[in-house]
Design an enzyme around this catalytic site. Structure first.
Site, PDB file in Angstrom:
ATOM      1  N   PRO A 179       0.784  -1.400   0.037  1.00 37.46           N
ATOM      2  CA  PRO A 179      -0.132   0.005  -0.180  1.00 37.46           C
ATOM      3  C   PRO A 179       0.739   1.214   0.021  1.00 37.46           C
ATOM      4  CG  PRO A 179      -0.823  -1.577   1.483  1.00 37.46           C
ATOM      5  CD  PRO A 179       0.612  -1.984   1.061  1.00 37.46           C
ATOM      6  N   GLU A 180       0.647   1.902  -1.169  1.00 34.46           N
ATOM      7  CA  GLU A 180       1.191   3.239  -1.107  1.00 34.46           C
ATOM      8  C   GLU A 180       0.085   4.290  -1.068  1.00 34.46           C
ATOM      9  OE1 GLU A 180       4.018   3.717  -4.504  1.00 34.46           O
ATOM     10  OE2 GLU A 180       4.408   1.570  -4.292  1.00 34.46           O
ATOM     11  N   ARG A 187       2.000 -10.571   6.104  1.00 32.52           N
ATOM     12  CA  ARG A 187       3.296 -10.528   6.719  1.00 32.52           C
ATOM     13  C   ARG A 187       3.726 -10.066   8.065  1.00 32.52           C
ATOM     14  NH1 ARG A 187       5.472  -9.942   1.539  1.00 32.52           N
ATOM     15  NH2 ARG A 187       7.325  -8.527   1.712  1.00 32.52           N
TER      16      ARG A 187
END
Length: 276
Positions: free
Chosen positions: A2-3, A113
């Site tokens: 996600p940016e 993660r």
DNA sequence: CATATGTCCTGAGAGC
DNA sequence: TGCTCTCAGGACATAT
């Protein structure tokens, strides 16, 4: 990963909780190593349960939920997802919040993660604890003159500099490659030597690509984890000119896209469109 | 101070 | 089929 566009999409997707009261906060049992949550969950519950959400906003690549006099800051990092819809699987839900009212709403912070973080701060502390010394101006609100000055002040390559959140907040590995291609600038070009003309091109490409990516609700990559507000994949990945396209033809000129490594990150670019 | 490198984490995919 | 290995990268800690 996600940016800015993905985080902005997540924020828009949970805006329904504004005005709602927090009914409960919980950390589901998880066989994985727990993510970083500060302060401890008991404190977060005490400070947020029964409080009302006043605002949802984006701070760089973080989702911020203002609740009572605090801000809950969710940082998805690589594989995090903040959603009111179902998440890819139940096993990686790291934090769950229920909101009272009709219909009842459940917010989940899902992170495969587990590099993501949750932090609750007094609203008055957000500036000093998160912004100062860590985040530069947001990529969508920085003025050109400031952008230009900041680039002029670093000796690094343009691709590496764009990833520095202290220089500019919100741009990550994927959109850095895309905006450099759109601006026809070689990723290894030295910032300090970029002409004003090129910086203008980069600034314009940055605005238009981030805007467009938000309209497309972000990019969902091969691992499929990122989802928009409706739990569908974003669609900006179909617009990628270079990212993850090594060996494929440049959509502009047809030359094969190259992959190089800069600061331990992949960079993709077109050697013809982005000649040195 | 600026910049560079190592680290965290899990799952996908490659290679054998 | 099943094992081992490598890789993905945001942001922070530590090193230069």
């Amino acid at each position: 990963m996600p940016e800015l566009p993905e985080v902005e999409t997540m924020c828009r997707g949970i805006r329904e909780i504004v005005g709602r009261q927090v009914a409960s906060v919980s950390q589901p049992r998880c066989r994985y190593r727990p993510i970083s949550i500060t302060p401890r969950l008991a404190s977060i519950k005490k400070r947020t349960q029964g409080q009302t959400v006043s605002k949802i906003w984006r701070l760089g690549k973080r989702v911020v939920i203002d609740v009572g006099s605090d801000s809950l800051i969710l940082q998805p990092k690589m594989t995090g997802l903040v959603s009111l819809q179902s998440v890819p699987d139940p096993d990686h839900v790291r934090l769950r919040m229920e909101f009272s009212g009709r219909p009842p709403l459940t917010l989940q912070f899902w992170d495969r993660r587990g590099l993501g973080t949750v932090e609750l701060l007094k609203q008055a502390e957000v500036q000093s604890r998160i912004v100062d010394g860590r985040l530069g101006p947001d990529a969508l609100s920085i003025e050109f003159e400031d952008f230009s000055r900041r680039l002029a002040a670093t000796g690094r390559s343009i691709k590496v500099a764009l990833l520095d959140q202290k220089l500019l907040a919100g741009v990550g590995n994927l959109y850095a490659s895309e905006m450099l291609h759109a601006a026809r600038i070689h990723p290894e070009a030295r910032c300090a030597r970029l002409s004003v003309h090129r910086k203008r091109r980069l600034y314009a490409a940055m605005q238009s690509i981030l805007d467009l990516a938000i309209r497309y609700e972000g990019s969902t990559l091969a691992d499929g984890t990122y989802r928009n507000a409706l739990n569908d994949p974003g669609s900006y990945q179909n617009q990628h000119a270079v990212y993850d396209r090594a060996g494929l033809p440049c959509p502009t000129c047809g030359k094969d896209i190259l992959r190089i490594v800069q600061a331990q990150r992949s960079t993709f670019y077109c050697p013809r469109c982005q000649a040195r």
